[in-house]
Every structure is written in C-alpha cells, then in structure tokens.
Scaffold this active site. Sequence first.
Site, PDB file in Angstrom:
ATOM      1  N   MET A  30      29.666  65.848 -13.562  1.00  0.00           N
ATOM      2  CA  MET A  30      29.518  65.022 -12.356  1.00  0.00           C
ATOM      3  C   MET A  30      30.060  65.796 -11.146  1.00  0.00           C
ATOM      4  O   MET A  30      30.424  65.199 -10.130  1.00  0.00           O
ATOM      5  CB  MET A  30      30.243  63.686 -12.535  1.00  0.00           C
ATOM      6  CG  MET A  30      29.632  62.853 -13.665  1.00  0.00           C
ATOM      7  SD  MET A  30      29.877  61.088 -13.492  1.00  0.00           S
ATOM      8  CE  MET A  30      31.642  60.971 -13.566  1.00  0.00           C
ATOM      9  N   LEU A  33      33.840  70.568  -9.701  1.00  0.00           N
ATOM     10  CA  LEU A  33      34.075  71.446 -10.852  1.00  0.00           C
ATOM     11  C   LEU A  33      35.474  72.056 -10.829  1.00  0.00           C
ATOM     12  O   LEU A  33      36.058  72.295  -9.775  1.00  0.00           O
ATOM     13  CB  LEU A  33      33.016  72.554 -10.866  1.00  0.00           C
ATOM     14  CG  LEU A  33      31.563  72.055 -10.933  1.00  0.00           C
ATOM     15  CD1 LEU A  33      30.599  73.237 -10.853  1.00  0.00           C
ATOM     16  CD2 LEU A  33      31.304  71.228 -12.185  1.00  0.00           C
ATOM     17  N   HIS A  34      35.984  72.307 -12.032  1.00  0.00           N
ATOM     18  CA  HIS A  34      37.315  72.899 -12.196  1.00  0.00           C
ATOM     19  C   HIS A  34      37.298  73.824 -13.414  1.00  0.00           C
ATOM     20  O   HIS A  34      36.244  73.970 -14.066  1.00  0.00           O
ATOM     21  CB  HIS A  34      38.384  71.803 -12.314  1.00  0.00           C
ATOM     22  CG  HIS A  34      38.042  70.761 -13.335  1.00  0.00           C
ATOM     23  ND1 HIS A  34      38.066  71.006 -14.682  1.00  0.00           N
ATOM     24  CD2 HIS A  34      37.643  69.469 -13.199  1.00  0.00           C
ATOM     25  CE1 HIS A  34      37.715  69.916 -15.337  1.00  0.00           C
ATOM     26  NE2 HIS A  34      37.439  68.963 -14.462  1.00  0.00           N
ATOM     27  N   HIS A  37      35.534  72.771 -16.612  1.00  0.00           N
ATOM     28  CA  HIS A  37      34.077  72.969 -16.638  1.00  0.00           C
ATOM     29  C   HIS A  37      33.741  74.445 -16.878  1.00  0.00           C
ATOM     30  O   HIS A  37      32.803  74.762 -17.603  1.00  0.00           O
ATOM     31  CB  HIS A  37      33.458  72.536 -15.301  1.00  0.00           C
ATOM     32  CG  HIS A  37      33.582  71.068 -15.013  1.00  0.00           C
ATOM     33  ND1 HIS A  37      34.292  70.568 -13.944  1.00  0.00           N
ATOM     34  CD2 HIS A  37      33.098  69.986 -15.669  1.00  0.00           C
ATOM     35  CE1 HIS A  37      34.223  69.245 -13.943  1.00  0.00           C
ATOM     36  NE2 HIS A  37      33.516  68.863 -14.976  1.00  0.00           N
ATOM     37  N   GLN A  61      27.925  54.644 -14.821  1.00  0.00           N
ATOM     38  CA  GLN A  61      29.129  54.680 -15.640  1.00  0.00           C
ATOM     39  C   GLN A  61      30.395  54.273 -14.880  1.00  0.00           C
ATOM     40  O   GLN A  61      31.489  54.379 -15.406  1.00  0.00           O
ATOM     41  CB  GLN A  61      29.283  56.029 -16.325  1.00  0.00           C
ATOM     42  CG  GLN A  61      29.565  57.214 -15.421  1.00  0.00           C
ATOM     43  CD  GLN A  61      29.466  58.525 -16.184  1.00  0.00           C
ATOM     44  OE1 GLN A  61      28.380  59.024 -16.455  1.00  0.00           O
ATOM     45  NE2 GLN A  61      30.613  59.103 -16.553  1.00  0.00           N
ATOM     46  N   GLY A 146      33.831  68.357 -23.093  1.00  0.00           N
ATOM     47  CA  GLY A 146      35.274  68.573 -23.250  1.00  0.00           C
ATOM     48  C   GLY A 146      35.904  67.498 -24.129  1.00  0.00           C
ATOM     49  O   GLY A 146      35.497  66.333 -24.089  1.00  0.00           O
ATOM     50  N   GLN A 152      34.104  59.636 -25.389  1.00  0.00           N
ATOM     51  CA  GLN A 152      32.754  59.984 -24.919  1.00  0.00           C
ATOM     52  C   GLN A 152      32.091  60.950 -25.898  1.00  0.00           C
ATOM     53  O   GLN A 152      30.918  60.809 -26.240  1.00  0.00           O
ATOM     54  CB  GLN A 152      32.853  60.611 -23.521  1.00  0.00           C
ATOM     55  CG  GLN A 152      31.589  61.301 -23.059  1.00  0.00           C
ATOM     56  CD  GLN A 152      31.651  61.723 -21.608  1.00  0.00           C
ATOM     57  OE1 GLN A 152      31.563  60.914 -20.710  1.00  0.00           O
ATOM     58  NE2 GLN A 152      31.805  63.021 -21.366  1.00  0.00           N
ATOM     59  N   SER A 184      40.925  67.649 -14.442  1.00  0.00           N
ATOM     60  CA  SER A 184      39.988  66.550 -14.245  1.00  0.00           C
ATOM     61  C   SER A 184      39.529  66.596 -12.794  1.00  0.00           C
ATOM     62  O   SER A 184      40.312  66.954 -11.900  1.00  0.00           O
ATOM     63  CB  SER A 184      40.712  65.225 -14.506  1.00  0.00           C
ATOM     64  OG  SER A 184      39.983  64.150 -13.960  1.00  0.00           O
ATOM     65  N   ARG A 186      39.113  64.159 -11.027  1.00  0.00           N
ATOM     66  CA  ARG A 186      39.892  63.146 -10.319  1.00  0.00           C
ATOM     67  C   ARG A 186      41.245  63.675  -9.840  1.00  0.00           C
ATOM     68  O   ARG A 186      41.859  63.055  -8.965  1.00  0.00           O
ATOM     69  CB  ARG A 186      40.121  61.929 -11.221  1.00  0.00           C
ATOM     70  CG  ARG A 186      38.854  61.128 -11.466  1.00  0.00           C
ATOM     71  CD  ARG A 186      39.105  60.047 -12.480  1.00  0.00           C
ATOM     72  NE  ARG A 186      37.876  59.412 -12.898  1.00  0.00           N
ATOM     73  CZ  ARG A 186      37.326  58.351 -12.317  1.00  0.00           C
ATOM     74  NH1 ARG A 186      37.930  57.800 -11.288  1.00  0.00           N
ATOM     75  NH2 ARG A 186      36.198  57.845 -12.752  1.00  0.00           N
TER      76      ARG A 186
END
Length: 278
Positions: A30, A33-34, A37, A61, A146, A152, A184, A186
């Site tokens: 989504m 990126l970090h 990813h 979601q 991940g 998930q 994350s 977030r």
Amino acid sequence: MILIETIEKLKEVLLRIKSNGKTIGFVPTMGALHEGHISLIKKAKSENQVVVLSIFVNPLQFDKPDDLEKYPRDLEKDLLMVEHCVDIVFAPAVQEIFPTSPTENYSFGGLETVMEGASRPGHFNGVATIVKRLFDFVQPNRAYFGEKDFQQLAIIRQLVEQTKSEVTIVSCPVIREPNGLAMSSRNQLLSFAKKNIASKVYGIINKSKALGTTSVKKINDFVFAEVKKLEPIKLDYFTIIDEITLKSVDSLDDATSVVACVAFTIGEVRLIDMIRFK
Ligand code: PAF
C-alpha cells in the site's frame, strides 16, 4: 522500471514477459515503502526474473474513514526508492480496480474473525478481495508477504487454497528499526519519541520469553502489567497462538510452533507486531 496505471497496460506488458518464459515475483503493497518492503523485493528478485510491485491503498480494508484518509501516501518518494530494484510498478487509481462496488464475500473458517478480524470488522474481506484481484491481473509465480501481518499471511494462504490459485506464497521475517520497532508504513505517522515508546512493547514481549515459563497466563500477566505502564499506549490484544490454527494456547507446550501477536494504539496510530516463541 516502468510505472503502469491501468490493468489493460499491465496485462499487455506481462503477456510479453510471460511469452518469453520469464518468472514473475509479485510484491503487493500500500506504498509508504520502507526497509521491510525492500526485503520482500530483494527476496522476490533473488527468486524470479521479473519483479512487479503494486502500490494501492485499498479502501476496502479500512474500517475507519479517518484511518484511510490519514494513511501515508507519497508515490514519488516510493518510486525513487524502488526505481533500481523492481521492473514494474503497478499503481492504479481506486476507480481502475473497483469501477463498481465490489461484492466478494470470503470466509476462512474462522481465521478471519480473531485478532485483527475481531477489532476491524470486514478488514480481511477487503484484503482478500484486493489480493485476489491483483493475483488475477498479475498471475505471478510467487508473491511475497511480511510475517508482521501474521494473520493476513495465514488468510492469504487460505485464499490461494480456496481459489486454487497457482501462486506460491513466500513469507519473509519482520524487519525492525534498531530499537526493535517493527517497520511499518504507519511508523511515518509517529514522532521520534512515540516511535521509541512503541518499540518498548517489543522489548517487553521479548523479555517475557526470558521468564522461562510455558504458562501463557504468566506471560500474559507480565506483558499486560508492563505495557500498562507505557503511556500513551493502549493494548488492543496480545495473544499467544498456534501458528497454524491461529487459536490461542494455554501453554507453550500446546503446539509445535507458537507465536505472539500484538496490536496497540499509540495516540491515533494503530500498530501490530508478531514475535515467535518457538
Ligand atoms: O499488507 C499490505 O500492505 C496490504 O494488506 C496488502 C497485502 C497490500 C493488500 O492491500
């Protein structure tokens, strides 16, 4: 790297690649990126000839409109980060993926009703809907997820089985900041100080492993008491589960592989993590 925004163009380009006999590794994301990813991308690159990355903030979601609105988005920055390590970035608009209201209705034998499913109604139906559609468009040989999103991952494995999809699901370990906080998207919403406090949850769960007990009650008591001291963190759940069934266990001896899943909020930001016990 090429950027593709339409399903038609994606299918056209992939058809050419597949007719040359090349294998495709797919990393759905989504965005925002970090390094987590990047670890998925590196794994995909090591196992496939072509890597496709999708960047799509899936509205289905999100159970709270506010959460969807605040979700970090920076396509330009994402593209710069991956320009030398992926072959195709698929970044469609919402209208492209959901031209009409989606009606898919999945169930996964109860895997979807615990933990995240209990806290975020409809979340996994939204995840399954987008992942199935993306798999249909990309038709990858392998897809990379991940372990941080542990539930998930279990649900996507079920989805693949239920839909008799040919894709092989590859899981990759959690990547952490130096202080232990799981990477994350977030995390971008947190101040430096809040990231530091959030990292302490991981520290506490790790410490609980050193209690040397197999009693889940004792581990729970320790974790709940310690996390309670961490202002402004609010624990949503901390559950020690059988890796396969996702059912909670009473003792670490009750299953062959046991993991702890945790979800908490810090301010407005909700984070999840997983830690392997055995
Ligand atoms: O894990 C994520 O980033 C998302 O849930 C996914 C798998 C890309 C589906 O939107």
